[in-house]
Scaffold this motif. Structure first.
Motif, PDB file in Angstrom:
ATOM      1  N   GLN A 193     -18.651  -3.248   0.575  1.00 22.53           N
ATOM      2  CA  GLN A 193     -19.231  -3.039  -0.754  1.00 22.53           C
ATOM      3  C   GLN A 193     -18.613  -1.843  -1.464  1.00 22.53           C
ATOM      4  O   GLN A 193     -18.406  -1.858  -2.677  1.00 22.53           O
ATOM      5  N   ASN A 194     -18.282  -0.781  -0.722  1.00 22.49           N
ATOM      6  CA  ASN A 194     -17.704   0.399  -1.369  1.00 22.49           C
ATOM      7  C   ASN A 194     -16.322   0.099  -1.952  1.00 22.49           C
ATOM      8  O   ASN A 194     -15.927   0.684  -2.961  1.00 22.49           O
ATOM      9  N   VAL A 195     -15.594  -0.824  -1.332  1.00 14.83           N
ATOM     10  CA  VAL A 195     -14.295  -1.239  -1.862  1.00 14.83           C
ATOM     11  C   VAL A 195     -14.493  -2.185  -3.042  1.00 14.83           C
ATOM     12  O   VAL A 195     -13.898  -2.008  -4.114  1.00 14.83           O
ATOM     13  N   LEU A 196     -15.341  -3.178  -2.849  1.00 12.15           N
ATOM     14  CA  LEU A 196     -15.532  -4.220  -3.857  1.00 12.15           C
ATOM     15  C   LEU A 196     -16.060  -3.667  -5.171  1.00 12.15           C
ATOM     16  O   LEU A 196     -15.657  -4.091  -6.253  1.00 12.15           O
ATOM     17  N   GLU A 197     -16.935  -2.675  -5.093  1.00  6.48           N
ATOM     18  CA  GLU A 197     -17.581  -2.175  -6.299  1.00  6.48           C
ATOM     19  C   GLU A 197     -16.826  -1.033  -6.976  1.00  6.48           C
ATOM     20  O   GLU A 197     -17.079  -0.751  -8.142  1.00  6.48           O
ATOM     21  N   HIS A 198     -15.894  -0.394  -6.257  1.00  5.69           N
ATOM     22  CA  HIS A 198     -15.332   0.832  -6.815  1.00  5.69           C
ATOM     23  C   HIS A 198     -13.798   0.896  -6.864  1.00  5.69           C
ATOM     24  O   HIS A 198     -13.256   1.648  -7.667  1.00  5.69           O
ATOM     25  N   GLU A 199     -13.100   0.142  -6.021  1.00  4.33           N
ATOM     26  CA  GLU A 199     -11.635   0.216  -6.073  1.00  4.33           C
ATOM     27  C   GLU A 199     -11.114  -0.795  -7.097  1.00  4.33           C
ATOM     28  O   GLU A 199     -11.747  -1.819  -7.364  1.00  4.33           O
ATOM     29  N   PRO A 200      -9.949  -0.521  -7.705  1.00  6.82           N
ATOM     30  CA  PRO A 200      -9.475  -1.345  -8.829  1.00  6.82           C
ATOM     31  C   PRO A 200      -9.117  -2.772  -8.416  1.00  6.82           C
ATOM     32  O   PRO A 200      -8.237  -2.981  -7.578  1.00  6.82           O
ATOM     33  N   HIS A 201      -9.781  -3.744  -9.008  1.00  8.39           N
ATOM     34  CA  HIS A 201      -9.545  -5.145  -8.671  1.00  8.39           C
ATOM     35  C   HIS A 201      -8.133  -5.581  -9.040  1.00  8.39           C
ATOM     36  O   HIS A 201      -7.575  -6.476  -8.394  1.00  8.39           O
ATOM     37  N   LEU A 202      -7.553  -4.961 -10.053  1.00 14.22           N
ATOM     38  CA  LEU A 202      -6.187  -5.283 -10.451  1.00 14.22           C
ATOM     39  C   LEU A 202      -5.209  -5.109  -9.291  1.00 14.22           C
ATOM     40  O   LEU A 202      -4.231  -5.846  -9.179  1.00 14.22           O
TER      41      LEU A 202
END
Length: 281
Positions: free
Chosen positions: A201-210
């Motif tokens: 969740q910490n990656v999915l919600e905060h790191e750039p999806h691009l």
């Protein structure tokens, strides 16, 4: 409040969200950042106390961690290949697996001279800067589609006292790199939407999806384009390195074979996942 008591509160608060070891590691990362203390320093000073000024700052960090904000973004930095890098919401947080990719390149080229190297999709600049630090005679360039990512990478190059030529470029719209390179390396977006449920969740919600995701129906879009450019813009016997989706190792090897690369190799990372490929022009 004694620091040891606050540590127990900190870890107990995060334990339902993260595992116990990770929650404790967060505490000591913050302790080192804020007080320049390591675990041993706290053990040697069991009665040490936080001041009234420090506790609100720590509580704020604790609240951010409860919201799944990555600790690296909270502190604004992380370490990669022995170097310190600024990180923020515009760049991916460098992973240990990517250090293995850097190590592979260095081990294959430790005796080489004036190499020309290109890092495609540089993000924080961790690959390009680590190579520049360890191959001081090399001429290293790095490109990214994001201006904000490039600004962060440029700062990281200055902090680590290396020269990297940064350029904004959309690789999918590029027909020619306009010069020859001895090495091209890339860690492009490779997570398929169908794999989102595996992402923390910490990656999915905060790191750039691009920088993370690709469409399920064309997961190798970046690799195909970069491999095509590499055939044009690698020097004879030039080297191509990729970090890859662990589930697409065979597909990547097939792609490199289709693009006429030689001496191909698929490698596992420290976790036993197929994570890196190599091909020679």
């Amino acid at each position: 409040m004694r620091i040891r008591e606050y540590r127990n509160h900190f870890v107990d608060t995060l334990a339902p969200i993260y595992d116990l070891d990770e929650a404790e590691s967060f505490f000591y990362l913050v302790l080192e950042d804020k007080k320049q203390w390591k675990r041993i320093d706290l053990a040697l000073n069991p009665e040490a106390q936080f001041s009234e000024i420090e506790i609100p700052e720590w509580n704020e960090i604790l609240e951010k961690l409860k919201q799944y904000i990555p600790i690296q973004y909270i502190l604004g930095k992380t370490h990669f290949y022995g170097l310190e890098f600024e990180v923020n919401e515009n760049v991916l947080i460098p992973r240990p697996e990517t250090e293995e990719l850097v190590e592979w390149i260095l081990s294959n080229n430790c005796k080489s001279g004036n190499l020309k190297i290109l890092d495609i999709g540089t993000g924080s600049g961790c690959i390009a800067i680590s190579l520049a630090k360890n191959l001081p005679a090399a001429n290293i360039s790095a490109i990214d589609v994001s201006e904000k990512a490039l600004a962060t990478a440029q700062k990281n190059a200055q902090t680590n006292e290396v020269k990297v030529d940064f350029l904004r470029n959309d690789i999918l719209k590029t027909e020619d790199l306009e010069q020859q390179f001895d090495i091209i390396v890339s860690n492009p977006p490779y997570v398929r939407n169908l794999e989102k449920e595996e992402i923390r969740q910490n990656v999915l919600e905060h790191e750039p999806h691009l920088a993370l995701f690709v469409d399920d129906d064309d997961a190798l879009i970046f690799y195909r384009k970069i491999a095509e450019l590499a055939q044009k813009n690698l020097s004879p016997n030039g080297q191509l390195y990729f970090e890859i989706n662990q589930y697409l190792g065979k597909e990547m090897m097939d792609l490199l074979e289709q693009k006429n690369f030689q001496q191909m190799e698929l490698r596992k990372d420290i976790y036993g996942n197929h994570r890196m490929v190599f091909g020679r022009k």
